[in-house]
Enzyme design. Structure first.
Site, PDB file in Angstrom:
ATOM      1  N   ASP A 267       1.017  37.165  34.832  1.00 17.08           N
ATOM      2  CA  ASP A 267       0.557  37.040  36.161  1.00 17.08           C
ATOM      3  C   ASP A 267       0.371  38.424  37.109  1.00 17.08           C
ATOM      4  O   ASP A 267       0.130  38.549  38.169  1.00 17.08           O
ATOM      5  CB  ASP A 267       0.912  35.966  36.753  1.00 17.08           C
ATOM      6  CG  ASP A 267       0.257  34.916  36.657  1.00 17.08           C
ATOM      7  OD1 ASP A 267      -0.593  34.551  36.111  1.00 17.08           O
ATOM      8  OD2 ASP A 267       1.031  33.629  37.060  1.00 17.08           O
TER       9      ASP A 267
ATOM     10  N   HIS B  42      -7.523  38.403  38.314  1.00 18.03           N
ATOM     11  CA  HIS B  42      -6.175  38.728  38.246  1.00 18.03           C
ATOM     12  C   HIS B  42      -6.065  39.132  36.753  1.00 18.03           C
ATOM     13  O   HIS B  42      -5.292  40.069  36.190  1.00 18.03           O
ATOM     14  CB  HIS B  42      -5.019  37.843  38.598  1.00 18.03           C
ATOM     15  CG  HIS B  42      -4.822  36.427  37.612  1.00 18.03           C
ATOM     16  ND1 HIS B  42      -5.495  35.381  37.737  1.00 18.03           N
ATOM     17  CD2 HIS B  42      -3.819  36.617  36.753  1.00 18.03           C
ATOM     18  CE1 HIS B  42      -5.170  34.902  36.813  1.00 18.03           C
ATOM     19  NE2 HIS B  42      -4.081  35.221  36.176  1.00 18.03           N
TER      20      HIS B  42
ATOM     21  N   LYS C  64      -2.029  39.523  39.829  1.00 19.08           N
ATOM     22  CA  LYS C  64      -2.176  38.920  41.053  1.00 19.08           C
ATOM     23  C   LYS C  64      -1.589  39.585  42.198  1.00 19.08           C
ATOM     24  O   LYS C  64      -1.860  39.296  43.287  1.00 19.08           O
ATOM     25  CB  LYS C  64      -1.287  37.579  40.833  1.00 19.08           C
ATOM     26  CG  LYS C  64      -2.066  36.318  40.028  1.00 19.08           C
ATOM     27  CD  LYS C  64      -1.137  35.171  40.284  1.00 19.08           C
ATOM     28  CE  LYS C  64      -2.278  33.869  39.561  1.00 19.08           C
ATOM     29  NZ  LYS C  64      -1.318  32.658  39.364  1.00 19.08           N
TER      30      LYS C  64
ATOM     31  N   ASP D 205       2.869  28.109  30.844  1.00 18.39           N
ATOM     32  CA  ASP D 205       2.586  28.568  32.445  1.00 18.39           C
ATOM     33  C   ASP D 205       2.042  27.125  33.174  1.00 18.39           C
ATOM     34  O   ASP D 205       2.454  27.050  34.260  1.00 18.39           O
ATOM     35  CB  ASP D 205       1.375  29.427  32.366  1.00 18.39           C
ATOM     36  CG  ASP D 205       0.856  29.911  33.576  1.00 18.39           C
ATOM     37  OD1 ASP D 205       1.425  30.385  34.622  1.00 18.39           O
ATOM     38  OD2 ASP D 205      -0.278  30.325  33.529  1.00 18.39           O
TER      39      ASP D 205
END
Length: 172
Positions: free
Chosen positions: A39, A67, A42, A122
């Site tokens: 991630d 992202h 992000k 995730d």
């Protein structure tokens, strides 16, 4: 706000799942390393979206999906076996087994194994963790959701292995 512990937990879960699949030590390391970065993009998403306490609008969700693109851009300055694994994971952890994911709408085994592994881990961690917009789900509800998504969001075989690990207490 980004949860720094989320990346650590996803990395550890992903490594456990990779070990259960009897992947090589090198693959387990690469998956663990890459999952830490899943991630990273992000950091380029506005806090107003990341910290939203309500469901994202369609426009906000389109911004959030970027992202992946941002993460690939951030990681593109480095090249190594580990960083290449991270790029694969960043790009494919939101793909879905049924082909309805993003960014490339890959389907089934078109999705690299590393991305399929991190996707399940995730999702499990996201469901079982408190977020600005939701409470943590009880583990049994998260597992029921993951099982329900077998063959839809997730690789059916990996889902079975993941659920078996939970039943054996390997991840809880």
């Amino acid at each position: 706000m980004l949860d720094p512990e989320h990346a650590r937990r996803v990395s550890l879960l992903s490594m456990d799942l990779a070990r259960s699949l009897k992947l090589s030590d090198k693959d387990v390391e690469r998956i663990g390393y890459g999952a830490h970065y899943h991630d990273i993009g992000k950091i380029s998403i506005p806090a107003s979206i990341l910290d939203s306490e309500s469901q994202l609008t369609d426009v906000e969700f389109e911004i959030m999906k970027r992202h992946v693109e941002y993460g690939l851009s951030i990681l593109s300055v480095q090249t190594s076996e580990e960083m290449d694994a991270a790029k694969v994971i960043v790009e494919t952890h939101h793909e879905r087994w049924d082909g309805t994911g993003y960014p490339n709408r890959l389907k089934g085994e078109e999705i690299p194994l590393y991305g399929r592994i991190v996707s399940i881990c995730d999702t499990y961690d996201a469901l079982t963790s408190k977020r600005s917009y939701k409470s943590a789900w009880p583990i049994n509800e998260a597992l029921a959701y993951i099982n329900n998504q077998k063959g839809k969001a997730f690789d059916p075989y990996l889902t079975e292995v993941f659920l078996q690990m939970i039943q054996e207490g390997a991840l809880v």
